[in-house]
Enzyme design. Structure first.
Site, PDB file in Angstrom:
ATOM      1  CE  LYS A 259     -84.221 -67.764  12.290  1.00 47.90           C
ATOM      2  NZ  LYS A 259     -83.948 -69.200  12.391  1.00 47.90           N
ATOM      3  NE  ARG A 333     -76.116 -75.007   8.233  1.00 44.36           N
ATOM      4  CZ  ARG A 333     -76.968 -76.018   8.453  1.00 44.36           C
ATOM      5  NH1 ARG A 333     -76.965 -77.078   7.655  1.00 44.36           N
ATOM      6  NH2 ARG A 333     -77.803 -75.968   9.467  1.00 44.36           N
TER       7      ARG A 333
END
Length: 487
Positions: A259, A333
């Site tokens: 990130k 996920r």
């Protein structure tokens, strides 16, 4: 904070300060004793507007109506206005939206508890919380008669739910160096011991045995080993079975798909879904709801290192499906895929929900304050949206469609962990999760993306800077409704 319910009028109650809620700017109501002073102070009675009359020991706060959502934030802002003051006790009347409905009384208590919350674990100088006691008079704004027993039950439930929400906020706000997967498991185990829940914790050896390889891949580069937590509330003669699954990323660096620095700040909040599941289980146990409820948390840290999983890897999930990894920052996920499969293996539920700070796309789509609700069943989505509305949380349904599902197709595996388009990311993430819902649960499942409201860097409504405990009140309200419905 201690609450006392009394049939005495407000004037006859002993209290350091009186809190008066001004409804719909009605400063002419008999509850308002200081009309001239309020006018002189410029107080108009707008929603959450406060006016502190020190000489009278009265605090006025505005509310647009006696509906729960307005009373809750008014109470929260009243208690915030008293932070740091010398008052130790409050006295207040009752405000109901109708004679038979005590929801706004519950909301008022929730507002006081939620509004009083502060997280100062890392400050050397703590603020002094003076308010210890709140007396609630059954003297009612509209003159309604209030059933004492019903009101007492409502206040008790409100305290449990608000305390569970604050418990969740504490977990989320705790820094990643102090709250990693094993600590999260210890928090769950301690809470289970205190409330009578059953708790099982799976460590890496058990996770490998269960073939939870996608979860293990995400955890590989961290020095903190992953955990899967299973909490269970199993009352006799349960009306139905509910399973909750939470994303517990105790920290998310993005992995090798690192990130940007400013996006990495606040990533302690990526455990909000798992934290909410623990908080919900706490409330369900303390309320002893006649519903069998199971809570599963995939607790993992996503870091970088020589052993990190990589873009271009193909992982095999617990249900045998293969996943092409194209971005290691789409890790939640992957953790949920295996945890959902494990949860469905262990429990055949009538209702299955997962809660996760899953996508920034959901925040772009619906804003900071609203959860996105997805799934294969309109009834399931409506059930969650309705529960959110009744609990004071905000949620909206986001519909699946076949065109977006095509964007997570992989040329080399069964499915890709990100879509090939930058648009509709919240929905494509939900559709990815749907690949790991078995046929028995297909129409019983709803995915709740709480990325927006879970952690906001300013105060809003009854919520402080930081963690809000999103999902706790909503899901407890939903489970309460299931406990009241006839099968």
């Amino acid at each position: 904070m201690n609450f006392e319910l009394t049939q005495l009028s407000v004037a006859d109650i002993q209290g350091d300060i009186e809190v008066i809620i001004v409804i719909d700017k009605n400063t002419d109501h008999t509850f308002v004793q200081d009309k001239k002073l309020l006018k002189k102070a410029g107080f108009e009675g707008g929603q959450d507007e406060t006016c502190f009359l020190v000489s009278k020991d009265r605090l006025y706060v505005g509310a647009d109506s006696t509906r729960s959502k307005d009373i809750r934030t008014a109470a929260a802002n009243a208690i915030k206005a008293l932070n740091g003051k010398e008052y130790k006790s409050i006295k207040i009347a009752t405000y109901l939206s109708s004679e038979k409905c005590t929801n706004s009384l519950r909301a008022m208590v929730e507002g006081f508890v939620l509004g009083a919350y502060t997280f100062e674990n890392y400050k050397t100088k703590k603020s002094k919380k003076k308010i210890k006691h709140i007396s609630i008079s059954l003297e009612e704004y509209n003159g309604y008669k209030v059933d004492v027993e019903k009101a007492s039950t409502v206040i008790h439930k409100a305290q449990i739910i608000a305390d569970a929400t604050n418990f969740t906020r504490n977990i989320v706000n705790t820094t990643p160096d102090d709250c990693y997967p094993n600590v999260m498991a210890e928090i769950a185990e301690t809470m289970a011991d205190e409330t009578g829940l059953k708790c099982k914790v799976l460590k890496p050896k058990e996770l490998r045995k269960e073939k939870m390889e996608t979860l293990l891949a995400v955890a590989r580069a961290s020095r903190h080993r992953p955990r899967v937590i299973h909490l269970a509330h199993k009352p006799k003669d349960a009306k139905c079975v509910v399973t909750l699954v939470g994303k517990g990323l105790t920290y998310d660096s993005g992995g090798l798909s690192l990130k940007p620095a400013d996006f990495m700040v606040t990533m302690k909040s990526d455990k909000s879904g798992g934290s909410a599941v623990i908080g919900i289980m706490k409330a369900v146990a303390e309320m002893n709801l006649p519903v069998e409820v199971h809570g599963f948390v995939g607790a993992v840290e996503n870091m970088i290192g020589g052993d990190a999983y990589k873009p271009d890897d193909v992982l095999v999930a617990k249900n045998g499906k293969t996943i092409e990894v194209r971005n290691t920052d789409a890790e939640g996920r992957l953790v949920l895929a295996d945890t959902l499969c494990y949860a469905q293996q262990e429990v055949k539920a009538d209702y299955l929900f997962d809660l996760a700070t899953l996508t920034g796309a959901c925040v772009v789509g619906v804003g900071n304050y609203t959860s996105g609700i997805m799934g294969n069943s309109d009834d399931m989505k409506s059930l969650v949206v309705d529960a959110a509305k009744r609990s004071g949380e905000l949620a909206t349904a986001l519909d699946f469609n076949p065109y977006l599902k095509k964007t997570i197709k992989s040329e080399i595996a069964d499915v890709c962990n990100i879509s090939n388009t930058r648009y509709g990311g919240a929905i494509t993430a939900g559709q990815f999760l749907s690949e790991f819902i078995d046929e028995d649960h297909k129409e019983k499942w709803a995915h709740i993306d709480i990325a927006g409201p879970a952690f906001v860097e300013h105060a809003w409504g009854e919520n402080p800077f930081g963690a809000s405990g999103a999902g706790v009140r909503m899901m407890v309200k939903l489970i309460e409704k299931l406990s009241e419905d006839d099968k």
